[in-house]
Write an enzyme that holds these catalytic residues in place. Structure first.
Site, PDB file in Angstrom:
ATOM      1  N   ARG A   1      21.119  -2.466   0.244  1.00  0.00           N
ATOM      2  CA  ARG A   1      22.716  -1.872  -0.009  1.00  0.00           C
ATOM      3  C   ARG A   1      23.080  -0.806   0.764  1.00  0.00           C
ATOM      4  NH1 ARG A   1      22.640  -2.240  -6.565  1.00  0.00           N
ATOM      5  NH2 ARG A   1      23.008  -4.564  -6.740  1.00  0.00           N
TER       6      ARG A   1
ATOM      7  N   ASP B   1      23.146   2.177  -9.181  1.00  0.00           N
ATOM      8  CA  ASP B   1      23.901   1.256  -9.110  1.00  0.00           C
ATOM      9  C   ASP B   1      25.270   1.476  -8.696  1.00  0.00           C
ATOM     10  OD1 ASP B   1      21.603  -0.360  -9.560  1.00  0.00           O
ATOM     11  OD2 ASP B   1      22.142  -0.449 -11.848  1.00  0.00           O
TER      12      ASP B   1
ATOM     13  N   SER C   1      11.890   4.083 -10.806  1.00  0.00           N
ATOM     14  CA  SER C   1      12.267   3.015 -11.138  1.00  0.00           C
ATOM     15  C   SER C   1      12.108   2.677 -12.722  1.00  0.00           C
ATOM     16  CB  SER C   1      11.408   2.047 -10.376  1.00  0.00           C
ATOM     17  OG  SER C   1      11.805   0.602 -11.087  1.00  0.00           O
TER      18      SER C   1
HETATM   19  C1  S3P Z   1      17.592  -1.450 -14.036  1.00  0.00           C
HETATM   20  C2  S3P Z   1      17.005  -0.246 -13.283  1.00  0.00           C
HETATM   21  C3  S3P Z   1      17.240  -0.083 -12.106  1.00  0.00           C
HETATM   22  C4  S3P Z   1      18.860  -0.816 -11.765  1.00  0.00           C
HETATM   23  C5  S3P Z   1      19.129  -2.047 -12.214  1.00  0.00           C
HETATM   24  C6  S3P Z   1      18.694  -2.320 -13.565  1.00  0.00           C
HETATM   25  C7  S3P Z   1      17.098  -1.707 -15.535  1.00  0.00           C
HETATM   26  O1  S3P Z   1      16.443  -0.584 -11.176  1.00  0.00           O
HETATM   27  O2  S3P Z   1      19.180  -0.490 -10.296  1.00  0.00           O
HETATM   28  O3  S3P Z   1      20.207  -2.504 -11.883  1.00  0.00           O
HETATM   29  O4  S3P Z   1      18.066  -2.248 -16.437  1.00  0.00           O
HETATM   30  O5  S3P Z   1      16.050  -0.988 -15.906  1.00  0.00           O
HETATM   31  P1  S3P Z   1      15.215   0.219 -10.616  1.00  0.00           P
HETATM   32  O6  S3P Z   1      14.632   0.933 -11.916  1.00  0.00           O
HETATM   33  O7  S3P Z   1      14.309  -0.595 -10.073  1.00  0.00           O
HETATM   34  O8  S3P Z   1      15.657   1.522  -9.641  1.00  0.00           O
END
Ligand code: S3P
Length: 442
Positions: free
Chosen positions: A349, A318, A170
Site C-alpha cells: 500500500r 487501514d 499486528s
Molecule cells: C485487522 C487487523 C489489521 C488490519 C486488518 C484487519 C483485524 O491488520 O489491517 O484490515 O481485524 O485484526 P494487522 O493487525 O495485521 O495490522
C-alpha cells in the site's frame, strides 16, 4: 477477483446528507469465528456482509458449525464448543482475508489430533504467514508454511502458554496467539509495541474467557467453555472513513455518519484529520455492542500537512491511503513514517498509494516505511487509478473522484466488495440527496 470496466467517479459540488455504513468487518469476522467455538447459539445483529466475512461464514461451515442467515445482516451461529470443530478433509479457502487466515489458524491449532490446510487468493498467498507460524510452533502446534506463505498446514496438538513480544503491531497476530491461548496449558501473554485493535480480547471477555487486559499487554488462560449470546455489531469506522475524507475535501458539505464504532484503537484518522484542520464533531456517544460508538458530523475544511508516525500508525493502519489523499489537498508537506506494515497488506500500500496519487497529478514519494506528499490546497486534477484488486485503493480512487475537477476512472473498482459491497450505491444515493439538500447554516 475478475477485472471489470473502469468506473468513472465524477466530481460533486457538495455532499449533504446522512449515511450509515455496514457492520465492522473486524468484529464481524470475530463474532462468527468465536460463535463457532461457543457452546450453543450466538445471535449476531448488524453483521457486515462482504467478500471477506462471507469467506469466514464458509470456513466455519466447512468445520461443522451451523450458520443461519436471516435477512441482510442477522446471523445465528450454532457453535461446536472449543474443541468440536471437524476437519473438512480439504483446504479451507480464506479468499482475500488476512484476518480470517490468521485468526482461524489460532483456533485450529487447538483442535487436537486433526489436520487442516489454509489457502487463499493470489494476494493473500503473497502475504507473510511466518509471523503466526513461529509463535504457534512455539506453543506446540504442528505448523508448516510454504516458504513463510500460504498454503499453511496446521496440526492440532496439546499447546502450552507462551509470553510473546511481537516485533510488529499486528492485531491479527495478537488475536491468533490469544485464540490459541484458550487451549494452552498455563498463561499466554501478548506484549506489543503500539497496542493494535483490541476487539478479540473484548469479545473473549464477553464470552466468558479468562482474559486480563492491561494497557500494553493481554493474558489469556485455558478456557473450557465460551458463550457469546447476543452480539450487536457497530458500523465500521474503516468504511466510514472514505465518507469522512470526502466530506472534508468537498466544499459546502454537511455529512452525518451514524452508528460508527469509535474504539480509540481504530480512530487514529480522526485525530490526524483534526490536526490537519478538519471539522469533525462526534455526537450521541454511546456503547454499541460493547464498544465505544457514536455519530459523526463532518463539514468541509481547508487542511494543512502533518506528520504521522509511532503509536498513531496502528490506530489508522487501514486509513493511511486516505490520509495520503487528504494530504494531497492540504497546504504543505505531509509525512508518514514507521508504517512498513503497509507493504504487507492486500497490496504493497505504500507503492500503490503513491502510484495512485501520482496518476492524479499529486507530488508524492514512497519511502521504506511510509511516504511524503506535497499538498496543493485546490481541487485535485483527476485521472485514472488502478485498485490493483485492493478495496482500500478503490475507495481512495472514489473519494479522489468526488473531490476532483475532472473525475477519476477506477480500474477494478469492484474490489470494494472485499469490505463494502454497497459502497458505490451508497455514494450514488448520497450524490442524489446532496443535489437536493442544502447544508444547515451556522
Ligand atoms: C485487522 C487487523 C489489521 C488490519 C486488518 C484487519 C483485524 O491488520 O489491517 O484490515 O481485524 O485484526 P494487522 O493487525 O495485521 O495490522
Amino acid at each position: 477477483m475478475a477485472a471489470s470496466r473502469p468506473l468513472l467517479v465524477e466530481p460533486v459540488p457538495r455532499l449533504v446528507g446522512h449515511v450509515e455504513v455496514p457492520g465492522d468487518k473486524s468484529i464481524s469476522h470475530r463474532s462468527v469465528l468465536l460463535g463457532a467455538i461457543c457452546d450453543g447459539e450466538t445471535r449476531i445483529g448488524g453483521f457486515g456482509r462482504s467478500a471477506d466475512t462471507e469467506a469466514t461464514i464458509a470456513a466455519v461451515r466447512a468445520l461443522g458449525a451451523e450458520v443461519y442467515e436471516h435477512g441482510a445482516d442477522t446471523l445465528r451461529v450454532f457453535g461446536r464448543g472449543l474443541t468440536g470443530l471437524v476437519s473438512p478433509g480439504r483446504p479451507i479457502d480464506c479468499a482475500n482475508s488476512g484476518t480470517l487466515v490468521r485468526l482461524i489458524a489460532g483456533i485450529l491449532a487447538g483442535q487436537q489430533g486433526q489436520a487442516f490446510e489454509l489457502t487463499g487468493d493470489a494476494s493473500l498467498s503473497g502475504r507473510p504467514m511466518g509471523r503466526i507460524a513461529e509463535p504457534l510452533a512455539r506453543m506446540g502446534a504442528g505448523v508448516e508454511t510454504s516458504d513463510g506463505r500460504l498454503p499453511l498446514a496446521i496440526e492440532g496438538r496439546p499447546l502450552k502458554g507462551i509470553d510473546y513480544a511481537l516485533p510488529v503491531a499486528s492485531a491479527q497476530v495478537k488475536s491468533c496467539i490469544l485464540l490459541a491461548g484458550l487451549y494452552a496449558d498455563g498463561e499466554t501473554t501478548f506484549d506489543g509495541p503500539a497496542p493494535p485493535r483490541d476487539h478479540t480480547e473484548r469479545m473473549l471477555q464477553k464470552a466468558g474467557a479468562r482474559v486480563t487486559i492491561r494497557p500494553t499487554s493481554v493474558t489469556v488462560r485455558r478456557t473450557d467453555t465460551l458463550s457469546l449470546g447476543d452480539v450487536e455489531i457497530p458500523g465500521d469506522f474503516s468504511s466510514a472513513a472514505p465518507f469522512v475524507v470526502a466530506a472534508t475535501l468537498v466544499p459546502g458539505t454537511e455529512l452525518h455518519v451514524h452508528g460508527v464504532n469509535l474504539n480509540p484503537r481504530r480512530t487514529g484518522l480522526l485525530e490526524i484529520l483534526e490536526r490537519m484542520g478538519a471539522k469533525i464533531t462526534v455526537y450521541n456517544r454511546r456503547e454499541i455492542g460493547g464498544e465505544p460508538g457514536g455519530d459523526l458530523e463532518i463539514r468541509s475544511a481547508s487542511l494543512v500537512g502533518t506528520t504521522v508516525d509511532g503509536d498513531e500508525v496502528p490506530t489508522a493502519i487501514d486509513e493511511l491511503p486516505l490520509f495520503a489523499l487528504a494530504a494531497a489537498a492540504a497546504r504543505g508537506e505531509s509525512v508518514l513514517r514507521g508504517a512498513a506494515e503497509l507493504r504487507a497488506k492486500e497490496t504493497d500500500r505504500i507503492e500503490a498509494t503513491v502510484d495512485a496519487l501520482r496518476a492524479l497529478g499529486v507530488r508524492a514519494r514512497g519511502t521504506d516505511d511510509g511516504f511524503t506528499v506535497t499538498g496543493v490546497p485546490a481541487r485535485l486534477r483527476g485521472g485514472r487509478v488502478s485498485s490493483r484488486g485492493d478495496h482500500r485503493l478503490a475507495m481512495l480512487g472514489a473519494v479522489a473522484g468526488l473531490a476532483s475537477r475532472d473525475g477519476v476512472r477506477i480500474d477494478d473498482a469492484d474490489a470494494v466488495s472485499v469490505s463494502f459491497p454497497g459502497f458505490f450505491e451508497m455514494l450514488d444515493e448520497l450524490r442524489r440527496t446532496s443535489a437536493i439538500e442544502q447544508p444547515e447554516r451556522r
